[in-house]
Design an enzyme around this catalytic site. Structure first.
Site, PDB file in Angstrom:
ATOM      1  N   SER A  21       0.987  -1.103  -0.076  1.00  0.00           N
ATOM      2  CA  SER A  21       0.066   0.067   0.049  1.00  0.00           C
ATOM      3  C   SER A  21       0.811   1.220   0.022  1.00  0.00           C
ATOM      4  O   SER A  21       1.487   1.395  -0.752  1.00  0.00           O
ATOM      5  CB  SER A  21      -0.756  -0.087   1.216  1.00  0.00           C
ATOM      6  OG  SER A  21      -2.083   0.872   1.075  1.00  0.00           O
ATOM      7  N   GLU A  73      -8.882  -5.137  -4.782  1.00  0.00           N
ATOM      8  CA  GLU A  73      -8.385  -4.114  -3.891  1.00  0.00           C
ATOM      9  C   GLU A  73      -9.538  -3.265  -3.427  1.00  0.00           C
ATOM     10  O   GLU A  73      -9.185  -2.878  -1.938  1.00  0.00           O
ATOM     11  CB  GLU A  73      -7.474  -3.332  -4.754  1.00  0.00           C
ATOM     12  CG  GLU A  73      -6.380  -3.957  -5.160  1.00  0.00           C
ATOM     13  CD  GLU A  73      -5.040  -3.859  -4.289  1.00  0.00           C
ATOM     14  OE1 GLU A  73      -5.332  -3.725  -2.971  1.00  0.00           O
ATOM     15  OE2 GLU A  73      -3.925  -4.522  -4.316  1.00  0.00           O
ATOM     16  N   HIS A 102      -7.807  -5.538  -0.444  1.00  0.00           N
ATOM     17  CA  HIS A 102      -6.845  -4.896  -0.094  1.00  0.00           C
ATOM     18  C   HIS A 102      -6.220  -5.338   1.372  1.00  0.00           C
ATOM     19  O   HIS A 102      -6.867  -5.429   2.286  1.00  0.00           O
ATOM     20  CB  HIS A 102      -7.062  -3.477   0.191  1.00  0.00           C
ATOM     21  CG  HIS A 102      -5.603  -2.520   0.082  1.00  0.00           C
ATOM     22  ND1 HIS A 102      -4.823  -2.367  -0.625  1.00  0.00           N
ATOM     23  CD2 HIS A 102      -5.285  -1.933   1.422  1.00  0.00           C
ATOM     24  CE1 HIS A 102      -3.975  -1.539  -0.272  1.00  0.00           C
ATOM     25  NE2 HIS A 102      -4.104  -1.024   0.785  1.00  0.00           N
TER      26      HIS A 102
END
Length: 514
Positions: A196, A324, A420
């Site tokens: 990230s 995601e 994610h």
């Protein structure tokens, strides 16, 4: 044996390593030597507030290294502000080391983790980042560390260097270079890996002159594709300073307690939509801070620099999760509830020009509003920045391997898909503890254990000899590792999104209406 004698025996067997600044005494945990809270720079407070990190001063005797150092001030997301305040102190810049063999001549590969958190949260002491299993089963030395986030680390402040959080990361890597041999690591075989905002940091480090020579390989997971122009970043700082009736200068902001300053960033974030016309896409995605393309610390965007060959000598893995955006949809209440109007607005704001909304609908003719909304958010923020990073590396004459995590998380009834953050427990093998372990449901399944072993094996093999176990990516075959129940290799699995974004330039995000 008495309690006192037992404690004395444990103390005598505790590993001791001498760093350049002094000796540190760690602990042994399941066969791994562990050192926590080792300072790699002076506390960035007082006269060092908003300054570039300064090398830590030497100390006498043995320093206890059994507890994580206090984290830097955090935004109020997922309760991270309370966690940071529960561990008070200003020695924010510390590192942690897990080594299966702390002998100075072991020469093990080194893996340095950079945690994510949207550049506003992140602390190395979270249980999901415990490096013990990765070090023990992978035969590598694992390093994690803290870096400044939010206003302290990434606000563009008059009188302060830009990208202080990135400079902290460079200082940590310099500490690794200078000290890791004493922990059993090989300073010439360092791999940085991050997810990230940590993946975005890895991408930035690839092209920063200050980081040159500090690592040999890189793994960029779910690269956050936001990099701010100096003008945009400075305007955000103006808004933060206005909350305090101060000027956006280092001198003024240094008068504010760090905890209060982090809360000020939260106040601006809470009403970020009022700046949507000036700040554009970051305001729509509630992203107040990011690495700044300032022309000095970060000379240009990673994609531009990589395509020009700036890191062709560094081996790269880049990839993303299939779904995601699902986690964010669950958090903000839009998962499964997106209206046609919301989908059209997202396409209009985020899809690449020209005529992005129509092109998305033509490319995904059977997609409803939920799928369109999720796809364009994920493509803009994580999926396509990650894929394009690998493509830019290849264009510049380098080597890259590409992956996609396609295994669906069983947590929350399986609605999150391959979301994610799902890669974090799988990479570290911490499947039962930490915030991200909740994505795996009640207890780790045999599938989760098997997939984690595959991913950990790939990452540690790459750190050891540069081959993660599947072919390198190229513009002809586009072979990609799909991490699922049974990992496979497939050609061009994200062709639809790739073609939609192939002509888009991921530039530094601008300030509008100047």
């Amino acid at each position: 044996m008495s309690v006192a004698a037992s404690q004395s025996s444990e103390s005598a067997s505790a590993p001791v390593v001498r760093t350049a600044a002094g000796a540190v005494r760690g602990s042994r945990e399941e066969g791994v030597a562990v050192f926590r809270g080792v300072p790699f720079a002076e506390p960035p407070v007082g006269e060092l507030r908003f300054a570039a990190p300064r090398a830590v001063r030497e100390w006498d005797g043995e320093r206890e290294a059994v507890a994580y150092g206090p984290p830097p001030p955090q935004a109020g997301v997922f309760g991270m502000d309370a966690l940071s305040q529960a561990a008070p102190g200003d020695d924010w810049l510390t590192a942690n080391v897990w080594s299966p063999d702390p002998g100075a001549g072991a020469g093990l590969p080194v893996m340095v983790w950079i945690q994510g958190g949207a550049y506003v949260i992140g602390m190395s002491g979270l249980p999901e980042y415990d490096g013990g299993r990765l070090a023990r089963e992978g035969g590598v030395v694992v390093v994690t560390f803290n870096y400044r986030v939010g206003i302290e680390g990434f606000a563009q402040i008059d009188g302060a260097p830009a990208n202080r959080g990135l400079l902290d990361q460079v200082a940590a890597l310099e500490w690794v270079r200078d000290n890791i041999r004493a922990f059993g690591g090989d300073p010439d075989r360092v791999t940085v890996f991050g997810q990230s905002a940590g993946g975005g940091s890895v991408a930035a480090l690839l092209v920063m002159d200050r980081a040159r020579g500090l690592f040999r390989r890189a793994v960029a997971q779910s690269v956050q594709g936001t990099y701010f122009s100096p003008e945009l970043a400075a305007d955000v700082t103006v808004a933060c300073a206005a909350e305090l009736a101060l000027r956006p200068t280092a001198a003024d902001l240094a008068t504010v307690d760090p905890v209060r300053l982090a809360a000020t960033g939260d106040a601006v974030t809470a009403k970020i939509s009022q700046w949507a016309e000036r700040w554009g896409r970051p305001a729509h995605r509630t992203i107040p801070f990011a690495a700044v393309v300032d022309g000095d610390v970060l000379p240009t965007t990673p994609w531009e620099a990589l395509a020009a060959g700036s890191a062709r000598d560094i081996e790269l893995i880049a990839g993303h999760a299939r779904d995601e955006h699902r986690l964010f949809g669950a958090i903000d209440g839009t998962l499964g509830q997106v209206t046609e109007e919301q989908a059209e607005a997202a396409l209009r704001i985020l899809a690449p020009a020209p005529d992005g909304p129509r092109r998305y609908r033509d490319a995904l003719p059977d997609a409803g509003p939920d799928e369109l909304y999720e796809r364009v958010h994920a493509d803009w923020l994580f999926r396509m920045p990650s894929l394009r990073l690998a493509e830019a590396q290849i264009q510049g004459g380098g080597r890259a391997h590409v992956y996609e995590l396609t295994w669906s998380a069983p947590g929350m009834g399986g609605v999150l898909g391959a979301c994610h953050g799902l890669d974090v427990p799988l990479v570290f093998g911490n499947l039962t503890h930490g915030q991200t372990a909740g994505l795996l449901g009640e207890g780790p399944s045999a599938q989760a254990e098997s997939l984690s072993a595959h991913i950990r094996g790939a990452w540690t093999a790459f750190a050891t000899h540069g081959d993660p176990g599947w072919p390198a990516y190229d513009s002809a075959r586009r072979l990609t590792r799909l991490f699922d129940t049974h990992p496979t290799v497939a050609p061009d699995p994200e062709k639809t999104s790739r073609l939609l974004w192939q002509d888009h330039t991921f530039a530094a995000l601008p300030l509008f209406g100047q």
